[in-house]
Design an enzyme around this catalytic site. Structure first.
Site, PDB file in Angstrom:
ATOM      1  N   GLU A 174       0.908  -0.620  -0.169  1.00  0.00           N
ATOM      2  CA  GLU A 174       0.255   0.077  -0.163  1.00  0.00           C
ATOM      3  C   GLU A 174       1.037   1.035  -0.041  1.00  0.00           C
ATOM      4  O   GLU A 174       1.158   1.614   0.964  1.00  0.00           O
ATOM      5  CB  GLU A 174      -1.066  -0.208   1.335  1.00  0.00           C
ATOM      6  CG  GLU A 174      -1.429   0.792   1.278  1.00  0.00           C
ATOM      7  CD  GLU A 174      -2.469   0.911   2.656  1.00  0.00           C
ATOM      8  OE1 GLU A 174      -2.795   0.435   3.585  1.00  0.00           O
ATOM      9  OE2 GLU A 174      -3.748   2.052   2.472  1.00  0.00           O
ATOM     10  N   LYS A 216      -2.411  -1.734  -3.228  1.00  0.00           N
ATOM     11  CA  LYS A 216      -3.414  -1.146  -2.764  1.00  0.00           C
ATOM     12  C   LYS A 216      -3.508   0.723  -2.523  1.00  0.00           C
ATOM     13  O   LYS A 216      -2.275   0.942  -2.393  1.00  0.00           O
ATOM     14  CB  LYS A 216      -3.621  -1.581  -0.839  1.00  0.00           C
ATOM     15  CG  LYS A 216      -4.549  -1.069  -0.231  1.00  0.00           C
ATOM     16  CD  LYS A 216      -5.154  -1.495   0.769  1.00  0.00           C
ATOM     17  CE  LYS A 216      -5.722  -0.212   1.407  1.00  0.00           C
ATOM     18  NZ  LYS A 216      -6.577  -1.004   2.519  1.00  0.00           N
TER      19      LYS A 216
HETATM   20  P1  13P Z   1      -9.258   4.226   4.418  1.00  0.00           P
HETATM   21  O1  13P Z   1     -10.034   3.084   2.859  1.00  0.00           O
HETATM   22  O2  13P Z   1     -10.006   5.214   5.148  1.00  0.00           O
HETATM   23  O3  13P Z   1      -8.444   5.159   3.421  1.00  0.00           O
HETATM   24  O4  13P Z   1      -8.580   2.943   4.834  1.00  0.00           O
HETATM   25  C1  13P Z   1      -7.922   2.284   4.387  1.00  0.00           C
HETATM   26  C2  13P Z   1      -7.187   1.789   4.875  1.00  0.00           C
HETATM   27  O5  13P Z   1      -6.635   0.836   4.813  1.00  0.00           O
HETATM   28  C3  13P Z   1      -6.008   3.037   4.675  1.00  0.00           C
HETATM   29  O6  13P Z   1      -4.569   2.341   5.808  1.00  0.00           O
END
Ligand code: 13P
Length: 337
Positions: A174, A216
Site C-alpha cells: 500500500e 492497494k
Molecule cells: P481508508 O479506506 O479509510 O483510506 O482506509 C483504508 C486503509 O486501510 C488505509 O491504510
C-alpha cells in the site's frame, strides 16, 4: 491455499476487503466523532458488530485486523478470527508500525516496522492471518515528494512483501498518495506514476512474487482542496486506468483501492466507473476503511442497542461496493435501504 490462490480469492467477483485495522490512535479519533470512549470493550463490540453482519460475506472476501483485534474474543467466547473463518472471510493483519518523520526530508514520512517482522508474521500466521498490509504515506506539495522519500518507502514495502511471502502470507502493498492537498488530478497522476514505478522496481530487485501479492493504491484524483473541486467518476476512471497501465505489471492479480477520504458514494461510484471500462489486466476491487464503515459507525454510536442499525448500514455499503467491483452499480441504488 497457496499465496497465489489466497491473492485471487481476495479479489473474487463481487467481493472486496474491509479494512478494519485502525490503530489505537485512529480508532480513538473515529470513536471521538460519535462520542464513544475508546475502551477495549467498545472496540471489540464495534468490530464484532461488523464481523457478524448477516450476509456481508457475500461481498467481503477478507478483513484486515489490528494487533489487538486478531487476539480478541467475541461476546460468545469465539475469537473474532474464528467468526470470520466460519463465514468464509479471510483474516488479514496490519503489520506496519506507522509512519514517522523522515530524516532530512521536511514534511515527508517513512513507515517503520521491519525490525523483528519475520517473527511477528510467524505469530500472526499461527493466529490465522493469511494476508497482511503495510502502508507507506506519500504527501504532495510544491516541493514533495522527493525521490529519496519514494526510494526508502519502496524499499521498505518490498522488504515487507518479501518477508511476508517467506512466511506464507500474501502481502498487500500500500503506497498511499494522499488526497489532502490542493493539487490537480494531473499532479496526482504524475506522483502516483512515479510512486508505483519506484515500488515495482524495488519489488523486482527483492524478488517479490507479484502473482502472490496485491496492490492497494489511491485512485488518481484531485486533492481535496483543489480549486476545481472533485473530478467526475469518468475523469477519475480515465486517469486511474491510464496511470496503472503505464506502471503496474499484469502479474499482479488485483488492485484493491483505499478510499483515502473520498465520501462513501464517491468511492463506490469511482470504483464502478473504473470497472465499467473493463476488461483490465487486473481485477479492480476495494479495500476500504472509512468508505465501508462511516455510516455503520454513525448508526451504532457506541451503543449495543444500535447494533442492528449499524449492521444494516455496513451491509448496504458492502453490497453497493460489491456491485461497483463488478461495474454493476447505479447511483439510484443509494436510495434503497
Ligand atoms: P481508508 O479506506 O479509510 O483510506 O482506509 C483504508 C486503509 O486501510 C488505509 O491504510
Amino acid at each position: 491455499m497457496s499465496l497465489r490462490e489466497v491473492a485471487r480469492a481476495l479479489v473474487a467477483p463481487g467481493k472486496g476487503i474491509l479494512a478494519a485495522d485502525e490503530s489505537s490512535g485512529t480508532i480513538k479519533k473515529r470513536f471521538d466523532s460519535i462520542g464513544c470512549e475508546s475502551t477495549e470493550d467498545r472496540r471489540r463490540a464495534y468490530r464484532e458488530m461488523l464481523f457478524t453482519t448477516p450476509g456481508a460475506a457475500a461481498n467481503v472476501s477478507g478483513v484486515i485486523l489490528f494487533d489487538e483485534t486478531i487476539r480478541q474474543a467475541a461476546s460468545d467466547g469465539r475469537t473474532l478470527v474464528a467468526i470470520l473463518e466460519s463465514e468464509g472471510v479471510i483474516p488479514g493483519i496490519k503489520v506496519d508500525k506507522g509512519a514517522v518523520p523522515l530524516h532530512n526530508a521536511p514534511g515527508e514520512l517513512i513507515t517503520e516496522g521491519l525490525d523483528g517482522l519475520g517473527a511477528r508474521l510467524a505469530e500472526y500466521r499461527a493466529l490465522g492471518a493469511k494476508f497482511a498490509k503495510w502502508r507507506a504515506v506519500i504527501d504532495i506539495s510544491d516541493t514533495i515528494p522527493t525521490q529519496y522519500c519514494l526510494d526508502v518507502n519502496a524499499h521498505a514495502l518490498a522488504r515487507y512483501a518479501a518477508l511476508c511471502q517467506q512466511e506464507g502470507i500474501v502481502p498487500i502493498i500500500e503506497p498511499e498518495v494522499l488526497m489532502d492537498g490542493a493539487h490537480s488530478i494531473d499532479t496526482c497522476y504524475d506522483v502516483t506514476l512515479r510512486t508505483l514505478h519506484t515500488v515495482f522496481n524495488a519489488c523486482f530487485d527483492q524478488k517479490v512474487d507479484l502473482q502472490g501479492a496485491l496492490l492497494k493504491p489511491n485512485m488518481v484524483i484531485p486533492g481535496k482542496k483543489h480549486s476545481a473541486g472533485q473530478a467526475t467518476p469518468d475523469a477519475v476512471a480515465d486517469a486511474t486506468i491510464a496511470c496503472f497501465r503505464e506502471t503496474v505489471p499484469a502479474a499482479i492479480p488485483g488492485i484493491v483501492f483505499l478510499s483515502g477520504g473520498q465520501s462513501d458514494a464517491e468511492a463506490t461510484a469511482n470504483l464502478d466507473a473504473i470497472n465499467k471500462r473493463g476488461p483490465h489486466p487486473w481485477e479492480f476491487s476495494f479495500s476500504y476503511g472509512r468508505a465501508l464503515q462511516a455510516p455503520a459507525l454513525a448508526a451504532w454510536k457506541g451503543l449495543d442497542a444500535n447494533a442492528d442499525a449499524g449492521q444494516a448500514a455496513y451491509a448496504k455499503r458492502a453490497r453497493l461496493n460489491g456491485a461497483a467491483r463488478d461495474g454493476k452499480y447505479d447511483a439510484a441504488m443509494e436510495a434503497a435501504s
